[in-house]
Design a protein around this motif. Structure first.
Motif, PDB file in Angstrom:
ATOM      1  N   ALA A 176      -0.605 -22.320  -0.792  1.00 18.24           N
ATOM      2  CA  ALA A 176      -1.453 -23.503  -0.614  1.00 18.24           C
ATOM      3  C   ALA A 176      -2.626 -23.193   0.305  1.00 18.24           C
ATOM      4  O   ALA A 176      -3.763 -23.608   0.045  1.00 18.24           O
ATOM      5  CB  ALA A 176      -0.623 -24.655  -0.059  1.00 18.24           C
ATOM      6  N   LEU A 177      -2.366 -22.461   1.387  1.00 17.87           N
ATOM      7  CA  LEU A 177      -3.437 -22.123   2.329  1.00 17.87           C
ATOM      8  C   LEU A 177      -4.464 -21.185   1.686  1.00 17.87           C
ATOM      9  O   LEU A 177      -5.667 -21.275   1.966  1.00 17.87           O
ATOM     10  CB  LEU A 177      -2.852 -21.470   3.581  1.00 17.87           C
ATOM     11  N   LEU A 178      -3.984 -20.289   0.841  1.00 20.93           N
ATOM     12  CA  LEU A 178      -4.874 -19.330   0.186  1.00 20.93           C
ATOM     13  C   LEU A 178      -5.495 -19.878  -1.094  1.00 20.93           C
ATOM     14  O   LEU A 178      -6.357 -19.229  -1.702  1.00 20.93           O
ATOM     15  CB  LEU A 178      -4.092 -18.051  -0.144  1.00 20.93           C
ATOM     16  N   GLU A 179      -5.010 -21.061  -1.516  1.00 23.58           N
ATOM     17  CA  GLU A 179      -5.499 -21.717  -2.737  1.00 23.58           C
ATOM     18  C   GLU A 179      -5.283 -20.831  -3.972  1.00 23.58           C
ATOM     19  O   GLU A 179      -6.184 -20.625  -4.788  1.00 23.58           O
ATOM     20  CB  GLU A 179      -6.976 -22.116  -2.592  1.00 23.58           C
ATOM     21  N   VAL A 180      -4.056 -20.301  -4.063  1.00 24.38           N
ATOM     22  CA  VAL A 180      -3.663 -19.513  -5.232  1.00 24.38           C
ATOM     23  C   VAL A 180      -2.316 -20.027  -5.724  1.00 24.38           C
ATOM     24  O   VAL A 180      -1.649 -20.820  -5.058  1.00 24.38           O
ATOM     25  CB  VAL A 180      -3.560 -18.007  -4.889  1.00 24.38           C
ATOM     26  N   SER A 181      -1.906 -19.561  -6.895  1.00 29.91           N
ATOM     27  CA  SER A 181      -0.596 -19.924  -7.423  1.00 29.91           C
ATOM     28  C   SER A 181       0.500 -19.237  -6.625  1.00 29.91           C
ATOM     29  O   SER A 181       0.344 -18.079  -6.221  1.00 29.91           O
ATOM     30  CB  SER A 181      -0.496 -19.498  -8.889  1.00 29.91           C
ATOM     31  N   PRO A 182       1.642 -19.908  -6.387  1.00 31.40           N
ATOM     32  CA  PRO A 182       2.741 -19.252  -5.674  1.00 31.40           C
ATOM     33  C   PRO A 182       3.173 -17.935  -6.324  1.00 31.40           C
ATOM     34  O   PRO A 182       3.580 -17.004  -5.624  1.00 31.40           O
ATOM     35  CB  PRO A 182       3.867 -20.292  -5.725  1.00 31.40           C
ATOM     36  N   SER A 183       3.085 -17.862  -7.637  1.00 32.30           N
ATOM     37  CA  SER A 183       3.501 -16.633  -8.324  1.00 32.30           C
ATOM     38  C   SER A 183       2.631 -15.437  -7.958  1.00 32.30           C
ATOM     39  O   SER A 183       3.024 -14.285  -8.162  1.00 32.30           O
ATOM     40  CB  SER A 183       3.480 -16.841  -9.843  1.00 32.30           C
ATOM     41  N   GLU A 184       1.442 -15.699  -7.392  1.00 27.23           N
ATOM     42  CA  GLU A 184       0.552 -14.604  -6.987  1.00 27.23           C
ATOM     43  C   GLU A 184       0.881 -14.060  -5.603  1.00 27.23           C
ATOM     44  O   GLU A 184       0.349 -13.025  -5.201  1.00 27.23           O
ATOM     45  CB  GLU A 184      -0.899 -15.086  -6.996  1.00 27.23           C
ATOM     46  N   VAL A 185       1.737 -14.764  -4.863  1.00 25.69           N
ATOM     47  CA  VAL A 185       2.031 -14.394  -3.476  1.00 25.69           C
ATOM     48  C   VAL A 185       3.334 -13.607  -3.405  1.00 25.69           C
ATOM     49  O   VAL A 185       4.408 -14.095  -3.790  1.00 25.69           O
ATOM     50  CB  VAL A 185       2.116 -15.641  -2.579  1.00 25.69           C
ATOM     51  N   HIS A 186       3.239 -12.388  -2.909  1.00 26.23           N
ATOM     52  CA  HIS A 186       4.400 -11.526  -2.717  1.00 26.23           C
ATOM     53  C   HIS A 186       4.548 -11.273  -1.220  1.00 26.23           C
ATOM     54  O   HIS A 186       3.613 -10.799  -0.566  1.00 26.23           O
ATOM     55  CB  HIS A 186       4.205 -10.198  -3.461  1.00 26.23           C
ATOM     56  N   LEU A 187       5.725 -11.569  -0.678  1.00 28.23           N
ATOM     57  CA  LEU A 187       5.952 -11.428   0.753  1.00 28.23           C
ATOM     58  C   LEU A 187       6.595 -10.093   1.080  1.00 28.23           C
ATOM     59  O   LEU A 187       7.533  -9.660   0.405  1.00 28.23           O
ATOM     60  CB  LEU A 187       6.883 -12.542   1.253  1.00 28.23           C
ATOM     61  N   ASP A 188       6.094  -9.442   2.127  1.00 28.42           N
ATOM     62  CA  ASP A 188       6.819  -8.334   2.742  1.00 28.42           C
ATOM     63  C   ASP A 188       7.747  -8.973   3.769  1.00 28.42           C
ATOM     64  O   ASP A 188       7.368  -9.216   4.924  1.00 28.42           O
ATOM     65  CB  ASP A 188       5.853  -7.357   3.413  1.00 28.42           C
ATOM     66  N   HIS A 189       8.942  -9.272   3.326  1.00 29.85           N
ATOM     67  CA  HIS A 189       9.903 -10.092   4.066  1.00 29.85           C
ATOM     68  C   HIS A 189      11.015  -9.167   4.565  1.00 29.85           C
ATOM     69  O   HIS A 189      11.691  -8.523   3.761  1.00 29.85           O
ATOM     70  CB  HIS A 189      10.448 -11.158   3.103  1.00 29.85           C
ATOM     71  N   VAL A 201       1.519 -10.186   3.413  1.00 26.37           N
ATOM     72  CA  VAL A 201       1.396 -11.193   2.360  1.00 26.37           C
ATOM     73  C   VAL A 201       0.462 -10.603   1.312  1.00 26.37           C
ATOM     74  O   VAL A 201      -0.738 -10.462   1.559  1.00 26.37           O
ATOM     75  CB  VAL A 201       0.843 -12.533   2.900  1.00 26.37           C
ATOM     76  N   ARG A 202       1.020 -10.241   0.173  1.00 27.78           N
ATOM     77  CA  ARG A 202       0.258  -9.501  -0.835  1.00 27.78           C
ATOM     78  C   ARG A 202      -0.048 -10.371  -2.045  1.00 27.78           C
ATOM     79  O   ARG A 202       0.779 -11.184  -2.462  1.00 27.78           O
ATOM     80  CB  ARG A 202       1.037  -8.255  -1.270  1.00 27.78           C
ATOM     81  N   LEU A 203      -1.215 -10.183  -2.591  1.00 25.44           N
ATOM     82  CA  LEU A 203      -1.622 -10.927  -3.774  1.00 25.44           C
ATOM     83  C   LEU A 203      -1.372 -10.081  -5.015  1.00 25.44           C
ATOM     84  O   LEU A 203      -1.863  -8.954  -5.119  1.00 25.44           O
ATOM     85  CB  LEU A 203      -3.102 -11.308  -3.693  1.00 25.44           C
ATOM     86  N   GLY A 204      -0.557 -10.622  -5.918  1.00 25.53           N
ATOM     87  CA  GLY A 204      -0.351  -9.968  -7.200  1.00 25.53           C
ATOM     88  C   GLY A 204       0.906  -9.149  -7.330  1.00 25.53           C
ATOM     89  O   GLY A 204       1.267  -8.746  -8.432  1.00 25.53           O
ATOM     90  N   GLY A 205       1.594  -8.848  -6.251  1.00 28.68           N
ATOM     91  CA  GLY A 205       2.816  -8.066  -6.365  1.00 28.68           C
ATOM     92  C   GLY A 205       2.978  -7.098  -5.217  1.00 28.68           C
ATOM     93  O   GLY A 205       2.172  -7.080  -4.270  1.00 28.68           O
ATOM     94  N   PRO A 206       4.021  -6.260  -5.265  1.00 31.98           N
ATOM     95  CA  PRO A 206       4.329  -5.355  -4.149  1.00 31.98           C
ATOM     96  C   PRO A 206       3.200  -4.407  -3.784  1.00 31.98           C
ATOM     97  O   PRO A 206       3.105  -3.978  -2.622  1.00 31.98           O
ATOM     98  CB  PRO A 206       5.551  -4.574  -4.660  1.00 31.98           C
ATOM     99  N   GLU A 207       2.348  -4.057  -4.744  1.00 32.66           N
ATOM    100  CA  GLU A 207       1.250  -3.126  -4.477  1.00 32.66           C
ATOM    101  C   GLU A 207      -0.075  -3.838  -4.238  1.00 32.66           C
ATOM    102  O   GLU A 207      -1.119  -3.196  -4.123  1.00 32.66           O
ATOM    103  CB  GLU A 207       1.099  -2.150  -5.657  1.00 32.66           C
ATOM    104  N   GLY A 208      -0.037  -5.157  -4.186  1.00 34.82           N
ATOM    105  CA  GLY A 208      -1.275  -5.919  -4.040  1.00 34.82           C
ATOM    106  C   GLY A 208      -1.877  -5.832  -2.655  1.00 34.82           C
ATOM    107  O   GLY A 208      -1.278  -5.309  -1.703  1.00 34.82           O
ATOM    108  N   LYS A 209      -3.073  -6.381  -2.524  1.00 32.67           N
ATOM    109  CA  LYS A 209      -3.783  -6.373  -1.241  1.00 32.67           C
ATOM    110  C   LYS A 209      -3.050  -7.246  -0.225  1.00 32.67           C
ATOM    111  O   LYS A 209      -2.654  -8.375  -0.522  1.00 32.67           O
ATOM    112  CB  LYS A 209      -5.206  -6.901  -1.441  1.00 32.67           C
ATOM    113  N   ASP A 210      -2.896  -6.719   0.993  1.00 30.01           N
ATOM    114  CA  ASP A 210      -2.268  -7.471   2.078  1.00 30.01           C
ATOM    115  C   ASP A 210      -3.313  -8.370   2.721  1.00 30.01           C
ATOM    116  O   ASP A 210      -4.270  -7.894   3.340  1.00 30.01           O
ATOM    117  CB  ASP A 210      -1.683  -6.518   3.111  1.00 30.01           C
ATOM    118  N   VAL A 211      -3.118  -9.687   2.585  1.00 25.69           N
ATOM    119  CA  VAL A 211      -4.072 -10.650   3.132  1.00 25.69           C
ATOM    120  C   VAL A 211      -3.519 -11.352   4.368  1.00 25.69           C
ATOM    121  O   VAL A 211      -4.082 -12.352   4.810  1.00 25.69           O
ATOM    122  CB  VAL A 211      -4.480 -11.689   2.064  1.00 25.69           C
TER     123      VAL A 211
END
Length: 421
Positions: A176-189, A201-211
């Protein structure tokens, strides 16, 4: 496909039912069984469940029964969401530790140990019944303390996996804060159940950009406010800790707060009475808004996603679950249960590789894992000395005078639930 919910009489259950109804294409149930010893509540919630399914056009059969063996017979998955001792026991867990100057909470510290001691034997008995009746069924544990309960199940050789809604809550909040779909958010948890940090907090999956740095820079105040932690702390850490970390990072402040307000258990008990009144209305055919205040946000989405992956492979490829460490965190034993991102499919969960963990987090994680080891020993074998050792090892206690007094109070308040006490 048959799924059984043990603890189906919980006021949580309509949240789960709503998810099953909305996400029926992801998890195509043909039969849903709700089982619970509380007959009145079970029938009340069973009737509401049927109305919710009817409203949303779900064709699955809903069965209610107090016969656990019949409930799990032929189930593809069994979901555990029970509370031994009910809200009355929870209220005690949140009260007597405060009398010793320690946090009173139902999943960590002395209260969390009390819950583990009550819960582990009951869950293991249920799991044995599942194994006798249907050894191929998955057991999905949502019962707290999830890490200890899941470890007990795995240690006993059950086909089990643990689930918590903390990660999906962060995923939805960050999306919600990033204004993207939840499915686009991948957490390094990373961490243990109720002891985790979002290190990326990565966009697009485990290899995505850390925002995550951008997220903290733009929305740090909001995130810190939700956690009731100082913004400056999040800035210095560069991570987002679970809100349960407040019990560790601000222990004395939390104790002062808890001593000046009603327990969460008292609030929930009052809310449950209101919910049960609403559930009894024969015109109600959807989950009421009040349920959102009960806790367990997004529980249904997480449960459906996990069950779908385990049973059909149709769920999300990566999910945050509680599963065996198996070398993922090299500073923990292989049989420790960790809460991390994992690849989930019909074979189970395989944790994703995790880079080196900051010593600040690794140290606390290792200490709490030691406590969980000792807590499970106490739950399995009983004995005052085992309870004392578990309490003494917990970072929120760690003083022998506190551990001794807490042991006395824990046993006094829980004798009716402990066969060995």
């Amino acid at each position: 496909m048959k799924l059984t919910v043990v603890g189906g009489g919980s006021t949580y259950t309509p949240e789960l039912i709503d998810g099953f109804a909305r996400l029926r294409d992801t998890l195509p149930l043909t039969e849903l069984v709700l089982t619970d010893p509380a007959t009145d509540r079970l029938e009340l919630i069973g009737a509401l469940a049927r109305r919710i399914f009817a409203r949303q056009g779900h064709q699955a059969r809903i069965v209610t029964t107090t016969d656990l063996d019949a409930a799990v017979d032929g189930a593809d998955a069994v979901l555990l969401q029970l509370r031994v001792g009910g809200q009355a026991a929870r209220r005690q867990d949140e009260t007597w530790p405060l009398e010793c100057g320690c946090v009173g909470q139902e999943t960590t510290g002395a209260g969390g140990l009390a819950k583990a001691l009550r819960t582990v034997p009951v869950v293991l008995d249920i799991a044995e019944r599942v194994r006798r009746t249907n050894p191929h069924a998955w057991i999905i544990d949502f019962t707290n303390p999830v890490g200890i309960v899941t470890r007990a199940l795995l240690q006993a050789g059950h086909k089990a996996i643990g689930l918590c809604n903390v990660a999906i809550g962060f995923q939805r909040k960050f999306a919600a804060l990033l204004e993207v779909s939840p499915s686009e958010v991948h957490l390094d948890h990373v961490g243990l159940n109720h002891l985790t940090w979002e290190t990326g907090v990565r966009l697009g999956g485990p290899e995505g950009k850390d925002v995550l740095p951008e997220l903290l820079a733009r929305h740090g105040e909001t995130i810190a406010g939700d956690l009731h932690l100082p913004h400056a702390l999040l800035t210095r850490l560069g991570t987002v800790p679970s809100y349960y970390l407040r019990y560790f990072y601000a222990h004395d402040e939390v104790v002062r707060e808890l001593r000046t307000k009603p327990s969460r258990a008292a609030e929930v008990a009052a809310m449950e009475q209101q919910l049960l009144t609403l559930y009894a209305d024969p015109s109600l055919d959807e989950k009421p808004e009040l349920l959102s205040q009960r806790g367990g946000a997004y529980y249904s989405e997480a449960a459906v996603d996990l069950a779908a992956s385990l049973l059909t492979g149709a769920g999300s490829p990566y999910q945050v679950v509680n599963t065996r460490n198996n070398g993922t965190l090299p500073f923990l034993p292989d049989d420790a249960v960790i809460e991390v991102q994992a690849a989930v499919d019909r074979t189970g969960a395989t944790p994703l590789p995790i880079p080196s963990v900051d010593p600040l987090y690794a140290g606390l994680t290792a200490a709490v894992t030691t406590y969980e080891d000792l807590a499970l020993e106490a739950a399995l074998h009983g004995g005052r000395d085992r309870v004392f050792r578990a309490l003494l090892s917990h970072p929120l206690i760690a003083q022998y005078e506190y551990a001794e007094e807490l042991t006395t109070r824990l046993l006094a308040h829980n004798r009716e639930h402990l066969a060995w006490a």
